[in-house]
Design a protein around this motif. Structure first.
Motif, PDB file in Angstrom:
ATOM      1  N   ALA A 114       1.051  -1.241  -0.136  1.00  0.00           N
ATOM      2  CA  ALA A 114      -0.228   0.057  -0.121  1.00  0.00           C
ATOM      3  C   ALA A 114       0.973   1.202  -0.086  1.00  0.00           C
ATOM      4  CB  ALA A 114      -1.118  -0.216   1.395  1.00  0.00           C
ATOM      5  N   GLU A 115       1.811   1.240   0.756  1.00  0.00           N
ATOM      6  CA  GLU A 115       2.684   2.497   0.912  1.00  0.00           C
ATOM      7  C   GLU A 115       3.427   2.250  -0.238  1.00  0.00           C
ATOM      8  OE1 GLU A 115       4.355   2.238   5.569  1.00  0.00           O
ATOM      9  OE2 GLU A 115       5.174   1.456   3.933  1.00  0.00           O
ATOM     10  N   LEU A 116       4.120   1.555  -1.657  1.00  0.00           N
ATOM     11  CA  LEU A 116       4.385   1.451  -2.702  1.00  0.00           C
ATOM     12  C   LEU A 116       3.142   2.409  -3.727  1.00  0.00           C
ATOM     13  CD1 LEU A 116       6.450  -1.447  -2.688  1.00  0.00           C
ATOM     14  CD2 LEU A 116       7.278   0.783  -2.646  1.00  0.00           C
ATOM     15  N   LEU A 117       2.147   1.644  -3.619  1.00  0.00           N
ATOM     16  CA  LEU A 117       1.346   2.081  -4.158  1.00  0.00           C
ATOM     17  C   LEU A 117       0.068   3.538  -4.294  1.00  0.00           C
ATOM     18  CD1 LEU A 117      -1.255   1.767  -6.631  1.00  0.00           C
ATOM     19  CD2 LEU A 117      -2.685   0.728  -4.058  1.00  0.00           C
ATOM     20  N   LEU A 118       0.761   4.069  -2.729  1.00  0.00           N
ATOM     21  CA  LEU A 118       0.400   5.725  -2.835  1.00  0.00           C
ATOM     22  C   LEU A 118       1.155   6.869  -2.651  1.00  0.00           C
ATOM     23  CD1 LEU A 118      -2.292   4.033   0.057  1.00  0.00           C
ATOM     24  CD2 LEU A 118      -2.906   5.249  -1.873  1.00  0.00           C
ATOM     25  N   ALA A 119       2.679   5.882  -2.774  1.00  0.00           N
ATOM     26  CA  ALA A 119       3.178   7.373  -2.343  1.00  0.00           C
ATOM     27  C   ALA A 119       3.459   8.603  -2.638  1.00  0.00           C
ATOM     28  CB  ALA A 119       4.701   6.057  -2.703  1.00  0.00           C
ATOM     29  N   ASP A 120       2.681   8.332  -4.152  1.00  0.00           N
ATOM     30  CA  ASP A 120       2.182   9.741  -4.982  1.00  0.00           C
ATOM     31  C   ASP A 120       1.674  10.647  -4.263  1.00  0.00           C
ATOM     32  OD1 ASP A 120       5.235   9.851  -5.420  1.00  0.00           O
ATOM     33  OD2 ASP A 120       4.236   8.470  -7.170  1.00  0.00           O
ATOM     34  N   ASN A 121       0.458   9.785  -3.734  1.00  0.00           N
ATOM     35  CA  ASN A 121      -0.709  10.033  -3.684  1.00  0.00           C
ATOM     36  C   ASN A 121      -0.811  11.511  -2.200  1.00  0.00           C
ATOM     37  OD1 ASN A 121      -3.657  10.358  -2.959  1.00  0.00           O
ATOM     38  ND2 ASN A 121      -3.981   8.577  -3.915  1.00  0.00           N
ATOM     39  N   PRO A 122      -1.866  12.007  -2.108  1.00  0.00           N
ATOM     40  CA  PRO A 122      -0.878  12.996  -0.668  1.00  0.00           C
ATOM     41  C   PRO A 122      -2.611  13.003  -0.158  1.00  0.00           C
ATOM     42  CG  PRO A 122      -2.089  14.457  -2.257  1.00  0.00           C
ATOM     43  CD  PRO A 122      -1.641  12.915  -3.217  1.00  0.00           C
ATOM     44  N   ASN A 123      -3.501  12.000  -1.178  1.00  0.00           N
ATOM     45  CA  ASN A 123      -5.811  11.468  -0.159  1.00  0.00           C
ATOM     46  C   ASN A 123      -4.973  10.422   0.187  1.00  0.00           C
ATOM     47  OD1 ASN A 123      -5.649  14.988  -0.087  1.00  0.00           O
ATOM     48  ND2 ASN A 123      -6.792  14.864  -2.443  1.00  0.00           N
ATOM     49  N   ALA A 124      -4.620  10.043   0.070  1.00  0.00           N
ATOM     50  CA  ALA A 124      -4.362   8.244   0.459  1.00  0.00           C
ATOM     51  C   ALA A 124      -2.938   8.166   1.491  1.00  0.00           C
ATOM     52  CB  ALA A 124      -4.855   7.591  -0.025  1.00  0.00           C
ATOM     53  N   THR A 125      -2.929   7.525   2.487  1.00  0.00           N
ATOM     54  CA  THR A 125      -2.081   6.196   3.042  1.00  0.00           C
ATOM     55  C   THR A 125      -2.515   5.312   3.812  1.00  0.00           C
ATOM     56  OG1 THR A 125      -0.176   7.580   4.414  1.00  0.00           O
ATOM     57  CG2 THR A 125      -2.279   7.539   5.106  1.00  0.00           C
ATOM     58  N   ALA A 126      -1.473   4.552   4.552  1.00  0.00           N
ATOM     59  CA  ALA A 126      -1.840   3.365   5.084  1.00  0.00           C
ATOM     60  C   ALA A 126      -0.590   3.086   6.259  1.00  0.00           C
ATOM     61  CB  ALA A 126      -0.923   1.917   3.696  1.00  0.00           C
ATOM     62  N   VAL A 127      -0.923   2.516   6.792  1.00  0.00           N
ATOM     63  CA  VAL A 127      -0.708   2.592   8.380  1.00  0.00           C
ATOM     64  C   VAL A 127      -0.538   1.681   9.343  1.00  0.00           C
ATOM     65  CG1 VAL A 127      -0.518   4.866   8.802  1.00  0.00           C
ATOM     66  CG2 VAL A 127      -2.826   3.197   9.676  1.00  0.00           C
ATOM     67  N   LEU A 128       1.180   1.153  10.303  1.00  0.00           N
ATOM     68  CA  LEU A 128       0.775  -0.919   9.868  1.00  0.00           C
ATOM     69  C   LEU A 128       0.213  -0.350  11.412  1.00  0.00           C
ATOM     70  CD1 LEU A 128       1.527  -3.306   9.805  1.00  0.00           C
ATOM     71  CD2 LEU A 128       4.153  -2.214  10.861  1.00  0.00           C
TER      72      LEU A 128
END
Length: 265
Positions: A114-128
């Motif tokens: 998810a972090e790789l997928l969302l790296a350039d997306n300022p409106n989405a993130t993933a947290v462990l």
């Protein structure tokens, strides 16, 4: 030979099947290992798990569309699993690119991807994080403004929380942190429609990292205590606001997951 590739974090036991990676396999994803695939194939022998996964995924899509239509612009996805095509941020951003999405999972493969997928997306993130620690999850979900309505998603995850961890109390803690006008959308394995098949599936899951606790209609409804239940109430996943009759099909009971959405007054 273990099929370890570059996207696998160090320390991940690829020989221990994971619910997130099994689900990824059932949805046609590629972020799973031989142990996950073997377990999925064992499940296929006793339960219509491919249908269950597909119908659950379609329900998630409809819920996000519905909540976005009701004005929700923030989503907290608990137990989000491995992002695949049609995940929450993609659906939400079709409605409004300004929607903010936080994915939460304790499966490191899921979060790494998810972090790789969302790296350039300022409106989405993933947290462990572990959904069983609501205060930690909420603190890490700093992308969201909890003074404004949030769509809390617990889709196909709560069956992995045993009674001893009190999923009802956990959800109450999340609910208390949400502002009025927020929503909780969930789906949950049930033994009510296919008791023998679900019992067999439960046995298969005993060999995984996350055994399951299927629950009855009454037990699932307790999870939305204190909320205003949206129509059509507690139903099988394909019966929750289908867009076409074909989405329901001839036997919605094959879904084996209840679905329900509630609004915090």
């Amino acid at each position: 030979m273990v099929d370890r590739v570059e996207w696998v974090p160090e320390g991940v036991d690829v020989e221990l099947p994971s619910s997130a990676r099994i689900y990824d396999y059932l949805l046609g994803g590629g972020h799973n290992f031989a142990a996950d695939r073997r377990t999925a194939e064992e499940l296929i022998k006793v339960l219509p798990v491919r249908d269950m996964a597909r119908l659950n995924r379609a329900y998630l899509r409809r819920v996000v569309i519905e909540l976005a239509g009701l004005g929700v612009r923030q989503f907290l996805d608990l137990g989000s699993g491995i992002p695949t095509v049609g995940n929450v941020h993609e659906v939400a951003h079709e409605a409004d690119p300004s929607c903010r999405v936080v994915y939460v999972d304790f499966e490191r493969v899921a979060i790494t991807h998810a972090e790789l997928l969302l790296a350039d997306n300022p409106n989405a993130t993933a947290v462990l994080a572990d959904l069983r620690e609501p205060e930690d999850v909420l603190a890490k979900a700093s992308l969201l403004d909890f003074s404004e309505p949030v769509g809390l998603l617990a889709v196909g995850v709560l069956q992995f929380i045993p009674d001893s961890d009190d999923p009802w109390g956990l959800l109450a803690r999340y609910r208390d942190a949400l502002s009025p006008g927020s929503y909780l959308a969930l789906s949950h394995f049930t033994p009510d429609r296919m008791p023998e098949a679900m019992a067999a599936g439960k046995d298969v899951f005993r060999s995984t990292a996350e055994p399951i606790t299927p629950r009855t209609a009454a037990e699932v409804l307790r999870m939305v205590d204190g909320l205003e239940i949206l129509e059509p109430g507690l139903v099988m996943t394909p019966e929750w606001r289908p867009e076409t009759p074909d989405e329901v099909g001839d036997d919605p009971n094959r879904a084996n997951l209840y679905a329900v959405v509630g609004r915090k007054p």
